[in-house]
Design a protein around this motif. Sequence first.
Motif, PDB file in Angstrom:
ATOM      1  N   PHE A  69       0.831  -1.205   0.000  1.00  0.00           N
ATOM      2  CA  PHE A  69       0.000   0.000   0.000  1.00  0.00           C
ATOM      3  C   PHE A  69       0.869   1.260   0.000  1.00  0.00           C
ATOM      4  N   GLU A  70       0.632   2.124  -0.995  1.00  0.00           N
ATOM      5  CA  GLU A  70       1.333   3.403  -1.144  1.00  0.00           C
ATOM      6  C   GLU A  70       2.847   3.236  -1.281  1.00  0.00           C
ATOM      7  N   ASN A  71       3.260   2.126  -1.904  1.00  0.00           N
ATOM      8  CA  ASN A  71       4.697   1.900  -2.099  1.00  0.00           C
ATOM      9  C   ASN A  71       5.058   1.735  -3.571  1.00  0.00           C
ATOM     10  N   GLU A  72       4.122   2.030  -4.455  1.00  0.00           N
ATOM     11  CA  GLU A  72       4.390   1.875  -5.878  1.00  0.00           C
ATOM     12  C   GLU A  72       5.572   2.740  -6.297  1.00  0.00           C
ATOM     13  N   GLY A  73       6.521   2.119  -6.983  1.00  0.00           N
ATOM     14  CA  GLY A  73       7.712   2.831  -7.418  1.00  0.00           C
ATOM     15  C   GLY A  73       8.826   2.854  -6.398  1.00  0.00           C
ATOM     16  N   PHE A  74       8.606   2.185  -5.233  1.00  0.00           N
ATOM     17  CA  PHE A  74       9.613   2.217  -4.171  1.00  0.00           C
ATOM     18  C   PHE A  74       9.944   0.830  -3.626  1.00  0.00           C
ATOM     19  N   GLY A  75       9.531  -0.228  -4.314  1.00  0.00           N
ATOM     20  CA  GLY A  75       9.893  -1.571  -3.874  1.00  0.00           C
ATOM     21  C   GLY A  75      11.404  -1.765  -3.915  1.00  0.00           C
ATOM     22  N   VAL A  76      11.912  -2.627  -3.059  1.00  0.00           N
ATOM     23  CA  VAL A  76      13.360  -2.842  -2.999  1.00  0.00           C
ATOM     24  C   VAL A  76      13.845  -3.491  -4.301  1.00  0.00           C
ATOM     25  N   VAL A  77      14.935  -2.970  -4.836  1.00  0.00           N
ATOM     26  CA  VAL A  77      15.525  -3.471  -6.076  1.00  0.00           C
ATOM     27  C   VAL A  77      16.478  -4.617  -5.727  1.00  0.00           C
ATOM     28  N   HIS A  78      16.293  -5.760  -6.356  1.00  0.00           N
ATOM     29  CA  HIS A  78      17.073  -6.946  -5.991  1.00  0.00           C
ATOM     30  C   HIS A  78      17.190  -7.888  -7.176  1.00  0.00           C
ATOM     31  N   ARG A  79      18.030  -8.926  -7.002  1.00  0.00           N
ATOM     32  CA  ARG A  79      18.183  -9.956  -8.023  1.00  0.00           C
ATOM     33  C   ARG A  79      18.722 -11.230  -7.390  1.00  0.00           C
ATOM     34  N   SER A  80      18.600 -12.326  -8.142  1.00  0.00           N
ATOM     35  CA  SER A  80      19.216 -13.582  -7.720  1.00  0.00           C
ATOM     36  C   SER A  80      20.717 -13.506  -7.988  1.00  0.00           C
ATOM     37  N   PRO A  81      21.535 -14.093  -7.112  1.00  0.00           N
ATOM     38  CA  PRO A  81      22.973 -14.083  -7.344  1.00  0.00           C
ATOM     39  C   PRO A  81      23.375 -15.166  -8.337  1.00  0.00           C
ATOM     40  N   PRO A  82      24.534 -15.018  -8.974  1.00  0.00           N
ATOM     41  CA  PRO A  82      25.037 -16.126  -9.786  1.00  0.00           C
ATOM     42  C   PRO A  82      25.370 -17.314  -8.891  1.00  0.00           C
ATOM     43  N   VAL A  83      25.274 -18.508  -9.440  1.00  0.00           N
ATOM     44  CA  VAL A  83      25.580 -19.722  -8.697  1.00  0.00           C
ATOM     45  C   VAL A  83      26.904 -20.271  -9.208  1.00  0.00           C
ATOM     46  N   ALA A  84      27.870 -20.421  -8.317  1.00  0.00           N
ATOM     47  CA  ALA A  84      29.204 -20.865  -8.708  1.00  0.00           C
ATOM     48  C   ALA A  84      29.183 -22.314  -9.183  1.00  0.00           C
ATOM     49  N   GLU A  85      30.153 -22.665  -9.993  1.00  0.00           N
ATOM     50  CA  GLU A  85      30.278 -24.030 -10.485  1.00  0.00           C
ATOM     51  C   GLU A  85      30.388 -25.003  -9.313  1.00  0.00           C
ATOM     52  N   GLY A  86      29.566 -26.039  -9.329  1.00  0.00           N
ATOM     53  CA  GLY A  86      29.587 -27.035  -8.277  1.00  0.00           C
ATOM     54  C   GLY A  86      28.831 -26.654  -7.024  1.00  0.00           C
ATOM     55  N   GLU A  87      28.240 -25.449  -7.005  1.00  0.00           N
ATOM     56  CA  GLU A  87      27.487 -24.993  -5.837  1.00  0.00           C
ATOM     57  C   GLU A  87      26.006 -25.293  -6.015  1.00  0.00           C
ATOM     58  N   THR A  88      25.329 -25.582  -4.933  1.00  0.00           N
ATOM     59  CA  THR A  88      23.871 -25.726  -4.933  1.00  0.00           C
ATOM     60  C   THR A  88      23.286 -24.670  -4.017  1.00  0.00           C
ATOM     61  N   ARG A  89      22.323 -23.963  -4.527  1.00  0.00           N
ATOM     62  CA  ARG A  89      21.647 -22.919  -3.765  1.00  0.00           C
ATOM     63  C   ARG A  89      20.256 -23.442  -3.379  1.00  0.00           C
ATOM     64  N   MET A  90      19.993 -23.519  -2.078  1.00  0.00           N
ATOM     65  CA  MET A  90      18.671 -23.938  -1.603  1.00  0.00           C
ATOM     66  C   MET A  90      17.915 -22.690  -1.171  1.00  0.00           C
ATOM     67  N   PHE A  91      16.877 -22.365  -1.930  1.00  0.00           N
ATOM     68  CA  PHE A  91      16.182 -21.095  -1.802  1.00  0.00           C
ATOM     69  C   PHE A  91      14.743 -21.322  -1.358  1.00  0.00           C
ATOM     70  N   LEU A  92      14.306 -20.534  -0.365  1.00  0.00           N
ATOM     71  CA  LEU A  92      12.913 -20.567   0.097  1.00  0.00           C
ATOM     72  C   LEU A  92      12.297 -19.199  -0.070  1.00  0.00           C
ATOM     73  N   SER A  93      11.083 -19.162  -0.621  1.00  0.00           N
ATOM     74  CA  SER A  93      10.332 -17.903  -0.686  1.00  0.00           C
ATOM     75  C   SER A  93       8.893 -18.147  -0.240  1.00  0.00           C
ATOM     76  N   LEU A  94       8.336 -17.146   0.439  1.00  0.00           N
ATOM     77  CA  LEU A  94       6.954 -17.168   0.901  1.00  0.00           C
ATOM     78  C   LEU A  94       6.260 -15.925   0.397  1.00  0.00           C
ATOM     79  N   ASP A  95       5.056 -16.090  -0.197  1.00  0.00           N
ATOM     80  CA  ASP A  95       4.343 -14.988  -0.828  1.00  0.00           C
ATOM     81  C   ASP A  95       2.892 -14.936  -0.379  1.00  0.00           C
ATOM     82  N   PHE A  96       2.304 -13.728  -0.489  1.00  0.00           N
ATOM     83  CA  PHE A  96       0.862 -13.568  -0.406  1.00  0.00           C
ATOM     84  C   PHE A  96       0.219 -14.278  -1.602  1.00  0.00           C
TER      85      PHE A  96
END
Length: 224
Positions: free
Chosen positions: A195-222
């Motif tokens: 609410f009233e945050n249009e244009g101000f959401g946090v800017v982010h991205r997924s990181p690169p995953v190194a060779e041989g690395e496994t990234r275990m990612f959890l996300s929870l959403d409305f």
Amino acid sequence: MNAATESSLIDAVSTQQPTRVARIGDQAEVLGEIYQPECNLAVWQRDLEHEIEHYMTQLTESNRQVNLRCLIGTGEEMREEITAQLSRALPNFASTVGDGKEALINNICELVEMYQCLFEPEQIGVRLATLQRAMCPKFHVDLLPARMVTCFSGAGTQWLPEPENGEQRIPEIEPDRFEQISTGDVALLKGDGWFENEGFGVVHRSPPVAEGETRMFLSLDFTD
């Protein structure tokens, strides 16, 4: 002062927005800061249990993949439902270092309960996945109200502080610097759908995953 000038001043004040900041702390209570208008990112810095770290090592070495997407109702059977989903999705490993799978399931259940307590949605979208590449490699803003994210192994989400001197919020080229959430830390990312945050959401991205690395990612959403 005439009526037109007074109206213009009122409109200007009403459209002013506080500078967005991140709130970071080592107590879970910091996540509640996401309700402050100026806060578009709240990060709870924490250490993972040794049993979970050991389980993640076993998962990486086994090359087993996890890809769980589900909707969880937030009624009385919420914990039972998410436990059942996770028990089916996560592999079993023999271990002399406690029960890592059980510790991980309990950890995720606690995060789901925290998310429900903070926002009281009727349903929560859960994604738990092992990743060998970046899901969203470009900096962007989510259109939803608030997403909870954490990584149980591998690099955490990268994010940008608010720009200065009128610079673009979402850069067209690789920025000189960015911030990064550490493995195990729990973050709430406020999006443009808040609410009233249009244009101000946090800017982010997924990181690169190194060779041989496994990234275990959890996300929870409305999902209401």
